[in-house]
Design a protein around this motif. Structure first.
Motif, PDB file in Angstrom:
ATOM      1  N   GLN A  64       0.816  -1.218   0.000  1.00  0.00           N
ATOM      2  CA  GLN A  64       0.000   0.000   0.000  1.00  0.00           C
ATOM      3  C   GLN A  64       0.851   1.271   0.000  1.00  0.00           C
ATOM      4  OE1 GLN A  64      -3.021  -0.575  -0.809  1.00  0.00           O
ATOM      5  NE2 GLN A  64      -2.903  -2.739  -0.307  1.00  0.00           N
ATOM      6  N   PHE A  65       2.163   1.119   0.119  1.00  0.00           N
ATOM      7  CA  PHE A  65       3.053   2.285   0.143  1.00  0.00           C
ATOM      8  C   PHE A  65       3.994   2.322  -1.054  1.00  0.00           C
ATOM      9  CE2 PHE A  65       1.730   1.411   4.440  1.00  0.00           C
ATOM     10  CZ  PHE A  65       1.307   2.658   4.851  1.00  0.00           C
ATOM     11  N   ASP A  66       3.766   1.470  -2.042  1.00  0.00           N
ATOM     12  CA  ASP A  66       4.626   1.452  -3.226  1.00  0.00           C
ATOM     13  C   ASP A  66       4.014   2.312  -4.334  1.00  0.00           C
ATOM     14  OD1 ASP A  66       6.358  -0.263  -1.855  1.00  0.00           O
ATOM     15  OD2 ASP A  66       5.428  -2.060  -2.653  1.00  0.00           O
ATOM     16  N   VAL A  67       3.357   1.705  -5.274  1.00  0.00           N
ATOM     17  CA  VAL A  67       2.752   2.421  -6.407  1.00  0.00           C
ATOM     18  C   VAL A  67       1.755   3.488  -5.959  1.00  0.00           C
ATOM     19  CG1 VAL A  67       1.382   2.148  -8.520  1.00  0.00           C
ATOM     20  CG2 VAL A  67       3.192   0.507  -7.989  1.00  0.00           C
ATOM     21  N   PRO A  68       0.965   3.251  -4.896  1.00  0.00           N
ATOM     22  CA  PRO A  68       0.021   4.296  -4.497  1.00  0.00           C
ATOM     23  C   PRO A  68       0.664   5.659  -4.203  1.00  0.00           C
ATOM     24  CG  PRO A  68      -0.643   2.243  -3.511  1.00  0.00           C
ATOM     25  CD  PRO A  68       0.705   1.999  -4.151  1.00  0.00           C
ATOM     26  N   MET A  69       1.922   5.678  -3.812  1.00  0.00           N
ATOM     27  CA  MET A  69       2.556   6.967  -3.534  1.00  0.00           C
ATOM     28  C   MET A  69       2.678   7.814  -4.811  1.00  0.00           C
ATOM     29  SD  MET A  69       2.811   7.062  -0.352  1.00  0.00           S
ATOM     30  CE  MET A  69       1.493   5.883  -0.077  1.00  0.00           C
ATOM     31  N   MET A  70       2.870   7.148  -5.956  1.00  0.00           N
ATOM     32  CA  MET A  70       2.914   7.894  -7.225  1.00  0.00           C
ATOM     33  C   MET A  70       1.532   8.430  -7.570  1.00  0.00           C
ATOM     34  SD  MET A  70       5.645   5.764  -9.540  1.00  0.00           S
ATOM     35  CE  MET A  70       4.918   4.147  -9.355  1.00  0.00           C
ATOM     36  N   TRP A  71       0.495   7.685  -7.208  1.00  0.00           N
ATOM     37  CA  TRP A  71      -0.884   8.134  -7.412  1.00  0.00           C
ATOM     38  C   TRP A  71      -1.176   9.331  -6.514  1.00  0.00           C
ATOM     39  CZ3 TRP A  71      -5.062   5.892  -3.991  1.00  0.00           C
ATOM     40  CH2 TRP A  71      -6.348   6.333  -4.350  1.00  0.00           C
ATOM     41  N   TYR A  72      -0.762   9.248  -5.237  1.00  0.00           N
ATOM     42  CA  TYR A  72      -0.958  10.372  -4.320  1.00  0.00           C
ATOM     43  C   TYR A  72      -0.289  11.635  -4.862  1.00  0.00           C
ATOM     44  CZ  TYR A  72      -2.607   7.439  -0.357  1.00  0.00           C
ATOM     45  OH  TYR A  72      -3.309   6.619   0.473  1.00  0.00           O
ATOM     46  N   ALA A  73       0.948  11.487  -5.333  1.00  0.00           N
ATOM     47  CA  ALA A  73       1.680  12.636  -5.858  1.00  0.00           C
ATOM     48  C   ALA A  73       0.972  13.232  -7.062  1.00  0.00           C
ATOM     49  CB  ALA A  73       3.109  12.223  -6.231  1.00  0.00           C
ATOM     50  N   CYS A  74       0.515  12.387  -7.960  1.00  0.00           N
ATOM     51  CA  CYS A  74      -0.175  12.881  -9.153  1.00  0.00           C
ATOM     52  C   CYS A  74      -1.447  13.636  -8.765  1.00  0.00           C
ATOM     53  CB  CYS A  74      -0.504  11.723 -10.097  1.00  0.00           C
ATOM     54  SG  CYS A  74      -1.131  12.246 -11.711  1.00  0.00           S
ATOM     55  N   CYS A  75      -2.216  13.065  -7.868  1.00  0.00           N
ATOM     56  CA  CYS A  75      -3.456  13.734  -7.436  1.00  0.00           C
ATOM     57  C   CYS A  75      -3.148  15.079  -6.784  1.00  0.00           C
ATOM     58  CB  CYS A  75      -4.242  12.841  -6.481  1.00  0.00           C
ATOM     59  SG  CYS A  75      -5.040  11.441  -7.284  1.00  0.00           S
ATOM     60  N   GLY A  76      -2.128  15.108  -5.942  1.00  0.00           N
ATOM     61  CA  GLY A  76      -1.746  16.368  -5.300  1.00  0.00           C
ATOM     62  C   GLY A  76      -1.339  17.429  -6.315  1.00  0.00           C
ATOM     63  N   LEU A  77      -0.574  17.016  -7.307  1.00  0.00           N
ATOM     64  CA  LEU A  77      -0.142  17.964  -8.345  1.00  0.00           C
ATOM     65  C   LEU A  77      -1.305  18.393  -9.238  1.00  0.00           C
ATOM     66  CD1 LEU A  77       3.293  16.361  -9.220  1.00  0.00           C
ATOM     67  CD2 LEU A  77       2.902  18.590  -8.121  1.00  0.00           C
ATOM     68  N   LEU A  78      -2.233  17.482  -9.499  1.00  0.00           N
ATOM     69  CA  LEU A  78      -3.416  17.852 -10.275  1.00  0.00           C
ATOM     70  C   LEU A  78      -4.226  18.923  -9.552  1.00  0.00           C
ATOM     71  CD1 LEU A  78      -4.461  14.302 -11.469  1.00  0.00           C
ATOM     72  CD2 LEU A  78      -4.055  16.258 -12.990  1.00  0.00           C
ATOM     73  N   VAL A  79      -4.377  18.759  -8.250  1.00  0.00           N
ATOM     74  CA  VAL A  79      -5.113  19.752  -7.459  1.00  0.00           C
ATOM     75  C   VAL A  79      -4.341  21.072  -7.436  1.00  0.00           C
ATOM     76  CG1 VAL A  79      -5.925  20.345  -5.146  1.00  0.00           C
ATOM     77  CG2 VAL A  79      -6.338  18.050  -6.069  1.00  0.00           C
ATOM     78  N   ALA A  80      -3.037  21.001  -7.187  1.00  0.00           N
ATOM     79  CA  ALA A  80      -2.214  22.210  -7.068  1.00  0.00           C
ATOM     80  C   ALA A  80      -2.185  23.016  -8.368  1.00  0.00           C
ATOM     81  CB  ALA A  80      -0.792  21.843  -6.651  1.00  0.00           C
ATOM     82  N   THR A  81      -2.199  22.318  -9.497  1.00  0.00           N
ATOM     83  CA  THR A  81      -2.139  23.018 -10.789  1.00  0.00           C
ATOM     84  C   THR A  81      -3.513  23.355 -11.346  1.00  0.00           C
ATOM     85  OG1 THR A  81      -2.055  20.908 -11.974  1.00  0.00           O
ATOM     86  CG2 THR A  81       0.077  21.972 -11.434  1.00  0.00           C
TER      87      THR A  81
END
Length: 141
Positions: A64-81
């Motif tokens: 739960q801490f491997d690939v999902p971290m890339m998903w979290y980052a993408c979602c955060g950047l989508l919101v930020a931008t």
């Protein structure tokens, strides 16, 4: 609900999933030690000494801490931008669904071909999300 909320709700669901697997892992480990199936000295330096059922839970928790971290980052950047859109919302939900399916398979029957399929589906959803984000950020606008 706003588009951002729809994008991020699957992350909250994943956090609950991760907590649930974590609690199950700790509970199973305590039960294994209390039942005498596992000795503390055997797992102090090598977690592979847990019984298979406990090991499955621990491995899934780690996943739960491997690939999902890339998903979290993408979602955060989508919101930020401000580039979240319907495509990213659908991909976010698809990724979360794939993680739930992966957990069910991994901690249940652990049928490896199906587990790999659910993992690859999730990886594909996450990669598509990043690709779409990149296109939106650098090409489409």
């Amino acid at each position: 609900m706003t588009l951002t909320q729809w994008l991020l709700l699957p992350i909250f669901i994943h956090v609950v999933l991760t907590a649930w697997v974590g609690i199950r892992t700790v509970t199973a480990r305590i039960a294994s030690v209390k039942a005498g199936k596992t000795r503390i000295k055997d797992i102090s330096l090598n977690t592979k000494a847990w019984p298979d059922e406990v090991l499955k839970l621990g491995n899934n928790f780690d996943n739960q801490f491997d690939v999902p971290m890339m998903w979290y980052a993408c979602c955060g950047l989508l919101v930020a931008t401000g580039l979240a859109d319907a495509v990213t919302v659908v991909l976010s939900w698809a990724f979360a669904a794939s993680r739930i399916a992966h957990t069910v398979v991994h901690t249940g029957a652990n049928y490896v071909p199906l587990r790999m399929q659910t993992f690859l589906a999730g990886f594909a959803f996450m990669a598509l999300m990043w690709a779409w984000f990149g296109l939106r950020l650098f090409v489409i606008g």
